[in-house]
Design a protein around this motif. Structure first.
Motif, short mmCIF file in Angstrom:
data_model
loop_
_atom_site.label_atom_id
_atom_site.label_comp_id
_atom_site.label_asym_id
_atom_site.label_seq_id
_atom_site.Cartn_x
_atom_site.Cartn_y
_atom_site.Cartn_z
N SER A 75 0.81 -1.22 0.00
CA SER A 75 0.00 0.00 0.00
C SER A 75 0.85 1.27 0.00
N GLY A 76 2.06 1.21 0.51
CA GLY A 76 2.93 2.38 0.56
C GLY A 76 3.62 2.71 -0.75
N GLN A 77 3.61 1.79 -1.73
CA GLN A 77 4.36 2.02 -2.97
C GLN A 77 3.64 1.66 -4.25
N SER A 78 2.62 0.83 -4.21
CA SER A 78 2.08 0.22 -5.42
C SER A 78 0.88 0.93 -6.04
N PHE A 79 0.26 1.88 -5.34
CA PHE A 79 -0.96 2.51 -5.84
C PHE A 79 -0.68 3.87 -6.47
N TYR A 80 -1.33 4.10 -7.63
CA TYR A 80 -1.14 5.33 -8.41
C TYR A 80 -2.47 5.83 -8.92
N THR A 81 -2.52 7.11 -9.27
CA THR A 81 -3.68 7.63 -9.97
C THR A 81 -3.59 7.18 -11.43
N ALA A 82 -4.67 7.33 -12.17
CA ALA A 82 -4.67 6.97 -13.58
C ALA A 82 -3.67 7.81 -14.38
N SER A 83 -3.35 9.00 -13.89
CA SER A 83 -2.39 9.87 -14.59
C SER A 83 -0.95 9.55 -14.21
N GLY A 84 -0.74 8.61 -13.28
CA GLY A 84 0.62 8.18 -12.93
C GLY A 84 1.19 8.79 -11.68
N GLN A 85 0.39 9.53 -10.92
CA GLN A 85 0.88 10.12 -9.67
C GLN A 85 0.84 9.06 -8.57
N LYS A 86 1.97 8.88 -7.89
CA LYS A 86 2.04 7.86 -6.84
C LYS A 86 1.22 8.29 -5.63
N LEU A 87 0.47 7.35 -5.08
CA LEU A 87 -0.29 7.57 -3.86
C LEU A 87 0.51 7.02 -2.69
N SER A 88 0.51 7.72 -1.59
CA SER A 88 1.16 7.24 -0.36
C SER A 88 0.12 7.27 0.75
N PRO A 89 -0.85 6.37 0.65
CA PRO A 89 -2.01 6.43 1.56
C PRO A 89 -1.72 5.80 2.92
N ASP A 90 -2.56 6.19 3.90
CA ASP A 90 -2.60 5.43 5.14
C ASP A 90 -3.22 4.08 4.80
N SER A 91 -2.81 3.03 5.50
CA SER A 91 -3.40 1.72 5.24
C SER A 91 -4.17 1.25 6.47
N ALA A 92 -5.20 0.49 6.22
CA ALA A 92 -6.09 0.01 7.29
C ALA A 92 -5.48 -1.19 8.00
N SER A 93 -5.76 -1.29 9.29
CA SER A 93 -5.41 -2.47 10.08
C SER A 93 -6.66 -3.32 10.22
N PHE A 94 -6.47 -4.63 10.15
CA PHE A 94 -7.60 -5.56 10.25
C PHE A 94 -7.45 -6.40 11.51
N SER A 95 -8.43 -6.31 12.40
CA SER A 95 -8.39 -7.12 13.61
C SER A 95 -9.76 -7.69 13.93
N ASN A 96 -10.61 -7.78 12.93
CA ASN A 96 -11.94 -8.34 13.10
C ASN A 96 -12.12 -9.45 12.07
N GLU A 97 -13.10 -9.33 11.21
CA GLU A 97 -13.42 -10.37 10.22
C GLU A 97 -12.27 -10.64 9.24
N ARG A 98 -11.50 -9.63 8.92
CA ARG A 98 -10.41 -9.76 7.93
C ARG A 98 -9.04 -9.96 8.58
N GLU A 99 -9.02 -10.19 9.87
CA GLU A 99 -7.74 -10.40 10.57
C GLU A 99 -7.00 -11.59 9.97
N GLY A 100 -5.72 -11.41 9.72
CA GLY A 100 -4.90 -12.47 9.14
C GLY A 100 -4.86 -12.44 7.62
N TYR A 101 -5.63 -11.52 7.01
CA TYR A 101 -5.68 -11.43 5.55
C TYR A 101 -5.18 -10.09 5.02
N GLY A 102 -4.49 -9.33 5.87
CA GLY A 102 -3.93 -8.06 5.44
C GLY A 102 -2.65 -8.27 4.65
#
Length: 195
Positions: free
Chosen positions: A114-141
């Protein structure tokens, strides 16, 4: 008759040549003509020259945006950031399969981080905050999933982005060019076909 045969050959040559030119300038998988992430793709993953190539399959299976994604992310972990009025969570479920390669682990964050792989369609790199999973999706982050050859798993990514981002592109290492010392990347669009 001979004149028509020459004309026919000229037209045929032109058609073949124009087909080749279109192929060269419209390489599927580049940023201008990305793969559709909603379709299953099998490709070689390799980021650096010293990395052993790994054959993987990747497919986007589910995606949530806006209030639905915001509610799911909030339910997953109370410490996940609350979006500002111009932000939203994007929540994506992928199926990742390590088809073949060396008997060493493949981490989901190696393929898509999530810190390096996401970009806008125009090619601008995104450096988003990423979600933590500790409920239904725990272990699949992205930091939880570890695969070995022949295994597969779902992987969830939650990224906090500006609402104007729309559907992001994903850039994934597809090999290494040792003559230019550069990683080769393939691009994937998360935009559903119906949009």
């Amino acid at each position: 008759m001979k004149k028509y045969r020459i004309l026919f050959l000229f037209v045929l040559f032109f058609v073949v040549l124009s087909t080749k030119i279109d192929t060269v300038f419209a390489a599927v998988g580049d940023r201008d003509t990305p793969y559709n992430a909603w379709e299953n793709h099998r490709f070689t993953y390799q980021e650096y020259e010293w990395d052993s190539p790994k054959v993987i399959e990747l497919q986007l299976k589910e995606m949530y945006k806006g209030e639905k994604a915001n509610a799911i992310v909030a339910d997953e972990n109370m410490f996940n950031e609350v979006p500002a009025s111009d932000e939203e969570w994007l929540l994506m479920k992928f199926n990742l399969k390590y088809v073949s390669g060396p008997e060493e682990p493949l981490y989901a964050s190696d393929v898509i981080w999530s810190g390096q792989s996401f970009y806008t369609a125009s090619g601008q790199k995104l450096s988003p905050d990423s979600a933590s999973f500790s409920n239904e999706r725990e272990g699949y982050g992205e930091y939880d999933v570890e695969l070995y050859p022949g295994s597969q798993s779902e992987v969830w990514y939650g990224i906090l982005v500006k609402k104007t981002v729309g559907y992001p592109y994903i850039r994934i290492a597809n090999g290494y060019n040792s003559s230019t010392y550069q990683t080769i990347y393939k691009w994937f669009s998360t935009k559903p076909a119906s949009c």
